[in-house]
Design a protein around this motif. Sequence first.
Motif, short mmCIF file in Angstrom:
data_model
loop_
_atom_site.label_atom_id
_atom_site.label_comp_id
_atom_site.label_asym_id
_atom_site.label_seq_id
_atom_site.Cartn_x
_atom_site.Cartn_y
_atom_site.Cartn_z
N LYS A 178 0.83 -1.21 0.00
CA LYS A 178 0.00 0.00 0.00
C LYS A 178 0.86 1.26 0.00
O LYS A 178 1.87 1.33 0.69
CB LYS A 178 -0.90 0.00 1.24
N LEU A 179 0.44 2.25 -0.78
CA LEU A 179 1.08 3.56 -0.70
C LEU A 179 0.65 4.25 0.59
O LEU A 179 -0.55 4.36 0.88
CB LEU A 179 0.68 4.43 -1.90
N ASN A 180 1.61 4.72 1.35
CA ASN A 180 1.31 5.45 2.59
C ASN A 180 1.51 6.95 2.43
O ASN A 180 0.70 7.74 2.94
CB ASN A 180 2.18 4.93 3.73
N LEU A 181 2.58 7.33 1.73
CA LEU A 181 2.92 8.75 1.68
C LEU A 181 3.61 9.08 0.36
O LEU A 181 4.51 8.37 -0.07
CB LEU A 181 3.87 9.10 2.84
N ALA A 182 3.18 10.17 -0.26
CA ALA A 182 3.86 10.73 -1.42
C ALA A 182 4.41 12.09 -1.03
O ALA A 182 3.67 12.94 -0.50
CB ALA A 182 2.89 10.87 -2.60
N GLN A 226 -9.60 10.34 -4.54
CA GLN A 226 -9.45 11.78 -4.40
C GLN A 226 -9.29 12.16 -2.92
O GLN A 226 -10.01 11.65 -2.06
CB GLN A 226 -10.67 12.49 -5.00
N PRO A 227 -8.36 13.05 -2.58
CA PRO A 227 -8.23 13.49 -1.19
C PRO A 227 -9.53 14.12 -0.67
O PRO A 227 -10.22 14.84 -1.40
CB PRO A 227 -7.11 14.53 -1.27
N VAL A 228 -9.83 13.82 0.59
CA VAL A 228 -11.00 14.43 1.24
C VAL A 228 -10.57 15.52 2.22
O VAL A 228 -11.38 16.38 2.59
CB VAL A 228 -11.86 13.37 1.95
N ASP A 229 -9.32 15.46 2.66
CA ASP A 229 -8.76 16.49 3.54
C ASP A 229 -7.62 17.18 2.80
O ASP A 229 -6.67 16.52 2.37
CB ASP A 229 -8.22 15.88 4.84
N VAL A 230 -7.72 18.49 2.67
CA VAL A 230 -6.67 19.27 2.00
C VAL A 230 -6.41 20.50 2.85
O VAL A 230 -7.28 21.37 2.99
CB VAL A 230 -7.09 19.69 0.58
N ILE A 231 -5.22 20.56 3.46
CA ILE A 231 -4.86 21.72 4.27
C ILE A 231 -3.55 22.30 3.74
O ILE A 231 -2.74 21.59 3.14
CB ILE A 231 -4.73 21.38 5.77
N SER A 232 -3.36 23.60 3.95
CA SER A 232 -2.19 24.24 3.33
C SER A 232 -1.90 25.57 3.97
O SER A 232 -2.72 26.12 4.73
CB SER A 232 -2.45 24.45 1.83
N ARG A 250 -5.03 14.13 2.28
CA ARG A 250 -5.28 12.77 2.75
C ARG A 250 -6.61 12.29 2.18
O ARG A 250 -7.58 13.04 2.12
CB ARG A 250 -5.33 12.74 4.28
N ASN A 251 -6.64 11.04 1.75
CA ASN A 251 -7.88 10.48 1.23
C ASN A 251 -8.53 9.56 2.26
O ASN A 251 -8.02 9.39 3.38
CB ASN A 251 -7.65 9.76 -0.10
N ALA A 252 -9.67 8.96 1.89
CA ALA A 252 -10.41 8.12 2.81
C ALA A 252 -9.64 6.86 3.21
O ALA A 252 -9.89 6.28 4.28
CB ALA A 252 -11.76 7.73 2.19
N GLU A 253 -8.69 6.45 2.37
CA GLU A 253 -7.88 5.27 2.67
C GLU A 253 -6.67 5.60 3.55
O GLU A 253 -5.82 4.74 3.77
CB GLU A 253 -7.41 4.63 1.36
N MET A 254 -6.61 6.85 4.02
CA MET A 254 -5.55 7.33 4.92
C MET A 254 -4.19 7.43 4.22
O MET A 254 -3.15 7.47 4.87
CB MET A 254 -5.44 6.48 6.18
N GLN A 255 -4.19 7.48 2.91
CA GLN A 255 -2.96 7.77 2.18
C GLN A 255 -2.76 9.29 2.20
O GLN A 255 -3.71 10.05 2.07
CB GLN A 255 -3.07 7.29 0.73
N MET A 256 -1.51 9.72 2.35
CA MET A 256 -1.22 11.14 2.44
C MET A 256 -0.24 11.57 1.35
O MET A 256 0.56 10.77 0.86
CB MET A 256 -0.63 11.48 3.82
N ALA A 257 -0.32 12.84 1.02
CA ALA A 257 0.64 13.45 0.09
C ALA A 257 1.02 14.81 0.66
O ALA A 257 0.16 15.55 1.14
CB ALA A 257 0.05 13.61 -1.30
N THR A 258 2.31 15.10 0.63
CA THR A 258 2.79 16.42 1.02
C THR A 258 3.50 17.05 -0.17
O THR A 258 4.25 16.38 -0.89
CB THR A 258 3.76 16.35 2.21
N ILE A 259 3.23 18.34 -0.37
CA ILE A 259 3.78 19.06 -1.52
C ILE A 259 4.36 20.38 -1.04
O ILE A 259 3.71 21.10 -0.27
CB ILE A 259 2.70 19.34 -2.57
N THR A 260 5.59 20.68 -1.46
CA THR A 260 6.15 22.01 -1.26
C THR A 260 6.52 22.55 -2.63
O THR A 260 7.09 21.84 -3.46
CB THR A 260 7.39 22.00 -0.36
N MET A 261 6.16 23.81 -2.87
CA MET A 261 6.49 24.41 -4.16
C MET A 261 6.72 25.90 -4.00
O MET A 261 6.20 26.53 -3.09
CB MET A 261 5.39 24.14 -5.18
#
Length: 362
Positions: A178-182, A226-232, A250-261
Amino acid sequence: MALVTNPQAIDSAASAAAAFEAVANKPFPTDIFEAPQLRWAVIGCGVIANQMAQALALAGRHFVAVQNRTRSKADAYAQRWGVERVYDTPEELYADPEVDVVYITTPHNTHIQFLHGALGAGKHVLCEKSITLNSEELAEAQAIADKNHVQLIDGTTILHMPLYRGLIARAMAGDFGKLNLATLNFGSYKDYDPNNHFYNPKLAGGAMLEIGVYPVTLARLFLVSQPVDVISICNACETGVDVTSGIVMRNAEMQMATITMSLHSKQPKRAMLSFEDCYVEIMNYPRADRATITWTADNRREEIHVGEEAYALCYEVADLERAVAGDAVEDAMIAYTTDVMAIMTQLRRQWGVRYPEEEGLA
C-alpha cells in the motif's frame, strides 16, 4: 576544489534540449504511434509549441496549420517547421476541414476561449497545462467536448509518460504494498516582476497553475482516491498571487501526500512514493523516464528506465490519437484532470487567490 554541476539544477528548456540531442541520431521507436494518424494544427508559437514541432519531426510528422496572435511569428514558425497553412484568426483554423486536432499552447487564462471555439467546431483538442483556470471552466469545456463527441486531452506530461503507466500498473498489482505517503518538491527561481506571467494576476500567474499542476497530478495518480482532507499554507506576493506553499492531502484510505512548491526558491523536482514494501524515487519528474526503487526489507535498489524524455510530447499526441480510436484507458484520463483541477481550485480559494476572470464565482 572543483565545481560540480548538479544535473538536477538545469532548467526545463535546457533539459529538453539535452533530451532531444540524446536521441537525434537514433531511429524513432515503432511502438509509440499505434492508432490512425490524425491531422494536427497548433495555436500559439511559444516555447512548448516549438518543442512539440521538434518532437513530431523526430517521427517524420508536422503540423498542417498554425495560428498565432502575431502573424509574423506564425509565418516564421511555419517556415521553420514546414507547416503548410498559416491562419490569421482561430476561427479560420477551426473551419479548416483538413484539421482533426487542435493543440492549444497559449497562456492558460486564454485556454477556455480556444477550447470553446475548437471543441465547438468539432475538433479534438490537446490543451497545454494548466488546461483551464478552475473547475468551472473545465466542466464547461468537457460539456462541449461531450456534446460534439470529440476528445479533450490534458497536456500535463505526467499523465502520458510511460514510466508512470508502468509504475501504476505495478502498484495496482500489489507489487509495492500500500502507498502510505507521497512527498513531492517543485521549486523554481523566477526574478520578481509584477508584469510577467509568473506574478501577474491578469495573466493568471502564481505557483499553483504554473508549476503546481505537476506535483498535484503525480500525487493524484498514485492515490487510490481523491483526497478528502486538504490543508495548506501559502505566501503570496504583492500582486496577490501565490509564490510559495506547503500542502498536505489525505484520502479516505488514509494515504497522504505532502507538496512544497515555490516560484522564488530553487528545489530539485523530486518525488518520493513511500509504499509498505519499498520507496520509489523520481527526479525531474515532469518528463521522467527513470526511477529508483529501494526495497525496505534488504535495501536492494532496482533501477527502472521506461520510455524517453525526448518523446514526452509524442506520448501526448499518441494518447490523444488512441483516445479518438476508442481506447478506453485514454478516454478515462480526463477524470484525473478533473480531480487535479478540483484540488487546485480548492487551494487557490483557500488562499484567496483569484483572477479577474473568476469574479463572481463562489
